[in-house]
Design a protein around this motif. Structure first.
Motif, PDB file in Angstrom:
ATOM      1  N   ALA A 112      55.430  68.621  48.477  1.00 25.03           N
ATOM      2  CA  ALA A 112      56.114  69.758  47.856  1.00 25.03           C
ATOM      3  C   ALA A 112      55.099  70.742  47.295  1.00 25.03           C
ATOM      4  O   ALA A 112      55.238  71.966  47.454  1.00 25.03           O
ATOM      5  N   GLY A 113      54.056  70.225  46.653  1.00 25.18           N
ATOM      6  CA  GLY A 113      53.016  71.096  46.122  1.00 25.18           C
ATOM      7  C   GLY A 113      52.273  71.824  47.214  1.00 25.18           C
ATOM      8  O   GLY A 113      51.920  73.007  47.066  1.00 25.18           O
ATOM      9  N   ASP A 114      52.035  71.137  48.332  1.00 27.60           N
ATOM     10  CA  ASP A 114      51.370  71.773  49.472  1.00 27.60           C
ATOM     11  C   ASP A 114      52.184  72.950  49.980  1.00 27.60           C
ATOM     12  O   ASP A 114      51.634  74.020  50.280  1.00 27.60           O
ATOM     13  N   ARG A 115      53.498  72.792  50.058  1.00 26.70           N
ATOM     14  CA  ARG A 115      54.354  73.888  50.535  1.00 26.70           C
ATOM     15  C   ARG A 115      54.375  75.047  49.532  1.00 26.70           C
ATOM     16  O   ARG A 115      54.408  76.221  49.920  1.00 26.70           O
ATOM     17  N   ILE A 116      54.360  74.733  48.244  1.00 28.36           N
ATOM     18  CA  ILE A 116      54.345  75.786  47.225  1.00 28.36           C
ATOM     19  C   ILE A 116      53.053  76.583  47.313  1.00 28.36           C
ATOM     20  O   ILE A 116      53.050  77.821  47.269  1.00 28.36           O
ATOM     21  N   GLU A 138      51.070  76.889  49.908  1.00 28.39           N
ATOM     22  CA  GLU A 138      51.064  77.661  51.148  1.00 28.39           C
ATOM     23  C   GLU A 138      51.928  78.909  51.017  1.00 28.39           C
ATOM     24  O   GLU A 138      51.547  80.001  51.454  1.00 28.39           O
ATOM     25  N   THR A 139      53.098  78.765  50.398  1.00 21.77           N
ATOM     26  CA  THR A 139      53.988  79.910  50.217  1.00 21.77           C
ATOM     27  C   THR A 139      53.331  80.967  49.338  1.00 21.77           C
ATOM     28  O   THR A 139      53.381  82.164  49.634  1.00 21.77           O
ATOM     29  N   GLY A 156      58.454  84.412  54.798  1.00 20.21           N
ATOM     30  CA  GLY A 156      59.661  85.060  55.281  1.00 20.21           C
ATOM     31  C   GLY A 156      60.925  84.437  54.723  1.00 20.21           C
ATOM     32  O   GLY A 156      61.859  85.137  54.318  1.00 20.21           O
ATOM     33  N   LEU A 157      60.960  83.096  54.653  1.00 14.64           N
ATOM     34  CA  LEU A 157      62.126  82.408  54.112  1.00 14.64           C
ATOM     35  C   LEU A 157      62.334  82.750  52.647  1.00 14.64           C
ATOM     36  O   LEU A 157      63.453  83.066  52.219  1.00 14.64           O
ATOM     37  N   THR A 158      61.275  82.682  51.874  1.00  8.52           N
ATOM     38  CA  THR A 158      61.403  83.001  50.445  1.00  8.52           C
ATOM     39  C   THR A 158      61.661  84.491  50.233  1.00  8.52           C
ATOM     40  O   THR A 158      62.249  84.878  49.222  1.00  8.52           O
TER      41      THR A 158
END
Length: 462
Positions: free
Chosen positions: A158-162, A164-165, A444-446
């Motif tokens: 989850a932290g990795d995705r945050i 990256e975003t 793009g999603l966010t």
């Protein structure tokens, strides 16, 4: 320019049609800053610290890494056996022979954490007498903590995705900030001296360091879970990654993530050949009948093209199964083009594959070079100082941007820029954001989520 740049321009004071574009840019710049400024601040601080990993750990762990010069080392297998006595029953991940006569042998065992940034447990052995010098939990070191915060906020996938975003959104900040600067570069500065000074500092820091910051972001994204997977797929699709090897297994997994026990990024998904039929022998560390570590290393050494002591580490990844191979990696501190990966049959000592820079595709070479520059080690002290400067500039942009917002925000309000009254002149801005959203899917999603929130807030406050 990476932060929240709130300026008081209005359609009434600037009737030009570009004001509509400016308002939309300003609004997205504001939202992007609110969303990612805290995360980018943490990444910039930890990144500037992690640039000094190699000298810091060489100094802080000198009691286990340095030994009196050794002329006749004991067999490597005996050193590994001494380390195994300290960590009985634990899998060995890698063996790093001494890089010089005054350096210890490092045996890295499997640690408790199986995550994407997993660290092992290192046992250091004196090659002169085979005695264990000490044990270091690599997951508990200062730099390991810094790296986990930098890469995943210590929150796993989850932290990795945050992270990256946030990194992707920083590109939106830079794009919108650059467009805003270009649009208003000839306008007069605000009358108040503090605000004018902050704006000039924010603006010129962004203009001066923008390219370096973009490079930091783009060169760091291949490490991320989501976008990094797209890069791997792209290099496979365009045949621009690694050479073809017939096999069903790869060296990807935990071994490709430990910073001191890994193959090059370009080789993390490279198919690995299998050892041939059992040939007997003895002296193996893990597999019955495998040749000794020294024999595997001796078989690889004639094929190693460039690994001088003090500039390069030799790493041995051991076979974990009867069909596995010894993987010998040369890890140059500065030059990724000098790196080499060899697979050695664990029974016969035959070199099954030997590949390096010349075998990598264009995309793999680009990523490898980008990683080396990102870590500040490709071009010596100049490279390190430039990357450190980019990190410090990013911190400065965030601080000045938040400061400007705090001074400009109305009391009792978030201070978000008002939406443009006329949207007919905003298609260029929409196109810019759409392209960034397509190139970086998490952004793009966010972005869509932010649009929905913006609409809801607009209706509530209308």
């Amino acid at each position: 320019m990476t932060s929240i740049d709130v300026r008081p321009t209005t359609p009434e004071t600037d009737p030009k049609s570009s004001t509509h574009n400016y308002r939309l840019l300003w609004r997205w710049h504001f939202y992007a800053g609110v969303f990612v400024a805290p995360i980018l601040f943490v990444m910039a601080v930890t990144g500037s610290i992690y640039l000094f990993k190699q000298p810091f750990e060489a100094w802080s762990q000198r009691d286990v890494r340095e030994v009196a010069a050794v002329a006749n080392p004991v067999p490597l297998a005996d050193q590994v056996a001494a380390a195994q006595a300290v960590k009985p029953g634990v899998d060995i991940r890698a063996v790093i022979p001494p890089s010089g006569p005054d350096r210890s042998t490092r045996i890295i065992f499997q640690g408790a954490d199986p995550g994407p940034f997993a660290d092992g447990i290192s046992v250091y052995v004196n090659p002169g007498d085979g005695q264990v010098l000490g044990v270091v939990d690599d997951a508990g070191t200062f730099m390991a903590t810094v790296r986990k915060i930098h890469g995943e906020l210590m929150a796993g996938v989850a932290g990795d995705r945050i992270v990256e975003t946030a990194a992707c959104w920083s590109l939106i900040l830079i794009a919108t900030g650059t467009c805003m600067w270009w649009t208003t570069r000839r306008r007069a500065a605000p009358k108040k001296r503090t605000r004018a000074s902050l704006r000039r500092l924010h603006m010129w820091t962004g203009v001066g360091a923008g390219v370096a910051i973009v490079f930091l972001v783009l060169s760091g994204l291949p490490w991320s879970g989501f976008w990094g997977d797209y890069v791997n797929k792209a290099q496979a699709y365009f045949d621009s990654g690694y050479p073809e090897v017939t096999s069903t297994s790869t060296v990807s997994g935990d071994l490709s993530h430990h910073p001191d026990a890994k193959v090059p990024w370009a080789a993390t998904n490279l198919p690995v050949p299998e050892s041939e039929a059992h040939h007997g022998g003895g002296g193996g560390v893990l597999q019955p009948g495998a040749i000794a570590l020294e024999a595997a290393l001796a078989a690889a050494r004639p094929a190693i093209r460039n690994c001088p002591p003090g500039e390069c580490d030799l790493k041995m990844l051991l076979p974990a199964e009867p069909t596995g191979v010894y993987t010998v990696v040369t890890d140059h501190y500065r030059d990724p083009s000098a790196g080499q990966t060899l697979h050695v049959d664990q029974y016969s000592g035959k070199i099954l594959t030997d590949y390096g820079w010349n075998e990598y595709g264009v995309l793999a070479k680009t990523v490898e070079l980008g990683i080396a520059i990102h870590e500040g080690r490709r071009y010596g002290i100049v490279n390190l100082l430039v990357m450190l400067g980019a990190c410090l500039a990013l911190i400065g942009l965030i601080v000045t941007g938040v400061w400007m917002w705090w001074k400009r925000r109305p009391k009792g309000s978030v201070g978000a820029p008002r939406r443009p009254a006329n949207g007919r002149t905003t298609w260029g801005v929409v196109a810019l954001l759409a392209v960034l959203g397509l190139l970086f899917p998490l952004a793009g999603l966010t972005m869509v989520v932010m649009l929905v929130i913006d609409r809801v807030v607009q209706k509530v406050t209308a």
